[in-house]
Design a protein around this motif. Sequence first.
Motif, PDB file in Angstrom:
ATOM      1  N   ILE A   1    -131.341  58.677 -14.518  1.00 38.55           N
ATOM      2  CA  ILE A   1    -130.597  59.608 -13.667  1.00 38.55           C
ATOM      3  C   ILE A   1    -131.362  60.914 -13.462  1.00 38.55           C
ATOM      4  N   TYR A   2    -131.976  61.441 -14.527  1.00 36.25           N
ATOM      5  CA  TYR A   2    -132.497  62.806 -14.490  1.00 36.25           C
ATOM      6  C   TYR A   2    -134.023  62.898 -14.494  1.00 36.25           C
ATOM      7  N   ARG A   3    -134.723  61.789 -14.448  1.00 40.43           N
ATOM      8  CA  ARG A   3    -136.172  61.810 -14.631  1.00 40.43           C
ATOM      9  C   ARG A   3    -136.891  62.716 -13.636  1.00 40.43           C
ATOM     10  N   ASP A   4    -136.402  62.843 -12.429  1.00 39.41           N
ATOM     11  CA  ASP A   4    -137.050  63.679 -11.422  1.00 39.41           C
ATOM     12  C   ASP A   4    -136.711  65.160 -11.572  1.00 39.41           C
ATOM     13  N   GLN A   5    -135.818  65.472 -12.507  1.00 35.69           N
ATOM     14  CA  GLN A   5    -135.388  66.859 -12.689  1.00 35.69           C
ATOM     15  C   GLN A   5    -135.796  67.417 -14.047  1.00 35.69           C
ATOM     16  N   ILE A   6    -136.618  66.658 -14.787  1.00 43.57           N
ATOM     17  CA  ILE A   6    -136.998  67.029 -16.148  1.00 43.57           C
ATOM     18  C   ILE A   6    -138.501  66.801 -16.323  1.00 43.57           C
ATOM     19  N   ASP A   7    -139.128  67.646 -17.127  1.00 46.08           N
ATOM     20  CA  ASP A   7    -140.552  67.532 -17.442  1.00 46.08           C
ATOM     21  C   ASP A   7    -140.718  66.678 -18.705  1.00 46.08           C
ATOM     22  N   TYR A   8    -141.390  65.535 -18.556  1.00 43.26           N
ATOM     23  CA  TYR A   8    -141.693  64.665 -19.697  1.00 43.26           C
ATOM     24  C   TYR A   8    -142.922  65.231 -20.402  1.00 43.26           C
ATOM     25  N   VAL A   9    -142.736  65.771 -21.604  1.00 48.49           N
ATOM     26  CA  VAL A   9    -143.835  66.387 -22.348  1.00 48.49           C
ATOM     27  C   VAL A   9    -144.606  65.335 -23.134  1.00 48.49           C
ATOM     28  N   GLY A  10    -143.900  64.491 -23.911  1.00 44.14           N
ATOM     29  CA  GLY A  10    -144.559  63.418 -24.644  1.00 44.14           C
ATOM     30  C   GLY A  10    -143.874  63.108 -25.955  1.00 44.14           C
ATOM     31  N   PRO A  11    -144.261  62.000 -26.604  1.00 49.88           N
ATOM     32  CA  PRO A  11    -143.659  61.613 -27.879  1.00 49.88           C
ATOM     33  C   PRO A  11    -143.958  62.632 -28.982  1.00 49.88           C
ATOM     34  N   ASN A  12    -142.986  62.851 -29.861  1.00 50.71           N
ATOM     35  CA  ASN A  12    -143.225  63.668 -31.054  1.00 50.71           C
ATOM     36  C   ASN A  12    -143.099  62.858 -32.342  1.00 50.71           C
ATOM     37  N   LEU A  13    -142.600  61.615 -32.238  1.00 48.40           N
ATOM     38  CA  LEU A  13    -142.459  60.734 -33.400  1.00 48.40           C
ATOM     39  C   LEU A  13    -142.453  59.292 -32.894  1.00 48.40           C
ATOM     40  N   GLU A  14    -143.389  58.483 -33.392  1.00 48.29           N
ATOM     41  CA  GLU A  14    -143.472  57.103 -32.924  1.00 48.29           C
ATOM     42  C   GLU A  14    -142.795  56.141 -33.894  1.00 48.29           C
ATOM     43  N   GLY A  15    -142.545  54.926 -33.389  1.00 53.72           N
ATOM     44  CA  GLY A  15    -142.071  53.840 -34.252  1.00 53.72           C
ATOM     45  C   GLY A  15    -140.600  53.894 -34.590  1.00 53.72           C
ATOM     46  N   CYS A  16    -139.785  54.468 -33.708  1.00 54.70           N
ATOM     47  CA  CYS A  16    -138.343  54.536 -33.961  1.00 54.70           C
ATOM     48  C   CYS A  16    -137.690  53.200 -33.573  1.00 54.70           C
ATOM     49  N   ARG A  17    -136.582  52.903 -34.224  1.00 56.98           N
ATOM     50  CA  ARG A  17    -135.889  51.639 -33.974  1.00 56.98           C
ATOM     51  C   ARG A  17    -134.395  51.858 -33.989  1.00 56.98           C
ATOM     52  N   VAL A  18    -133.669  51.108 -33.181  1.00 61.62           N
ATOM     53  CA  VAL A  18    -132.207  51.123 -33.207  1.00 61.62           C
ATOM     54  C   VAL A  18    -131.702  49.690 -33.252  1.00 61.62           C
ATOM     55  N   GLY A  19    -130.458  49.525 -33.728  1.00 66.75           N
ATOM     56  CA  GLY A  19    -129.889  48.188 -33.760  1.00 66.75           C
ATOM     57  C   GLY A  19    -128.625  48.134 -34.585  1.00 66.75           C
ATOM     58  N   LEU A  20    -128.200  46.917 -34.869  1.00 64.65           N
ATOM     59  CA  LEU A  20    -127.063  46.691 -35.757  1.00 64.65           C
ATOM     60  C   LEU A  20    -127.597  46.447 -37.167  1.00 64.65           C
ATOM     61  N   VAL A  21    -126.974  47.136 -38.115  1.00 62.79           N
ATOM     62  CA  VAL A  21    -127.466  47.141 -39.500  1.00 62.79           C
ATOM     63  C   VAL A  21    -126.335  46.780 -40.436  1.00 62.79           C
ATOM     64  N   VAL A  22    -126.683  46.024 -41.490  1.00 64.96           N
ATOM     65  CA  VAL A  22    -125.721  45.616 -42.517  1.00 64.96           C
ATOM     66  C   VAL A  22    -126.341  45.852 -43.885  1.00 64.96           C
ATOM     67  N   PRO A  23    -125.519  45.961 -44.931  1.00 64.98           N
ATOM     68  CA  PRO A  23    -126.072  45.986 -46.283  1.00 64.98           C
ATOM     69  C   PRO A  23    -126.829  44.693 -46.570  1.00 64.98           C
ATOM     70  N   ALA A  24    -127.859  44.772 -47.401  1.00 63.87           N
ATOM     71  CA  ALA A  24    -128.704  43.615 -47.668  1.00 63.87           C
ATOM     72  C   ALA A  24    -127.937  42.459 -48.296  1.00 63.87           C
ATOM     73  N   TYR A  25    -126.808  42.760 -48.983  1.00 62.71           N
ATOM     74  CA  TYR A  25    -126.043  41.686 -49.628  1.00 62.71           C
ATOM     75  C   TYR A  25    -125.215  40.862 -48.645  1.00 62.71           C
ATOM     76  N   VAL A  26    -125.107  41.326 -47.399  1.00 63.80           N
ATOM     77  CA  VAL A  26    -124.351  40.577 -46.388  1.00 63.80           C
ATOM     78  C   VAL A  26    -125.113  39.298 -46.039  1.00 63.80           C
ATOM     79  N   GLY A  27    -124.399  38.188 -45.965  1.00 62.25           N
ATOM     80  CA  GLY A  27    -125.037  36.883 -45.877  1.00 62.25           C
ATOM     81  C   GLY A  27    -125.382  36.394 -44.493  1.00 62.25           C
TER      82      GLY A  27
END
Length: 280
Positions: free
Chosen positions: A89-115
Amino acid sequence: MALTAIFVSGCIDDGDSVLEKKEVSIGYVLWDGEIASTNVLKQVYEAAGYDVEIIAVDAGPLYQGLARGNFDLTVSSWLPETQKNYWDIYRDQIDYVGPNLEGCRVGLVVPAYVGINSIEELNDLKADFGGKIVGIDPGAGIMQNTEDAIEMYDLDYNLEASSSAGMATALKRAIDREEWIVVTLWSPHWAFNRWDLKYLDDPLMAYGTGDNATTLARIGLEEEKPEAYAIAERFHWTQEDISEVMMDIENGIPEEQAAATWISNNPYKVKYWTEGHNQA
């Protein structure tokens, strides 16, 4: 007497120009990593002589605020995946400077004991999870990702909006009781240092392939405040760096103190950010 007055007046004018007040404003979201990074960057700017205002907003208003020039910059953007909807939506109205932290991840997470090990298995064990996924604030990109995942995997689950802190509290309570729970989570996050957790496999790639924490600025900042922009360009750190600050905050150390401790332990990196000198 008149000459003296003129001379003194000139000195005052020169002093005002030399001592011109430097200001910068930073927008951020109240997620653990962004609290850590924003407080560190705030003190970095202060070390460079700036008065700094930090402004907490939700993800949508973060992009809207940059587009409108309500603040100068942010280091809280997660791209190219998690906040793609806002960027589109806003890419043409904002200045992309660059990454400050690489290797981020998102998702669904459970405790390791969950089967189970995959999102595809959630429906088979709906009762064990109470038929719900514990989320964070409703405007977060990860919440849209999760709505997409529910549709893509045809999950018979409700996505419960909460907050970053509320999600972490629910996760702790479930682990203390050895109950099953599935939450929206991301890394880096202090929870992975505190508990044994695992991401559920995502074969349909509902959460994409990964993100970078990214610095964005309002259009015009580079021209109007070149020194502030240069500091933002150089601001870049590691998963280990941010995890140190996050864990200190989680262990009860005030945000400002946690940031100050990290800064005092990393003078060469901070000097590079503020002055552009090579790191030792």
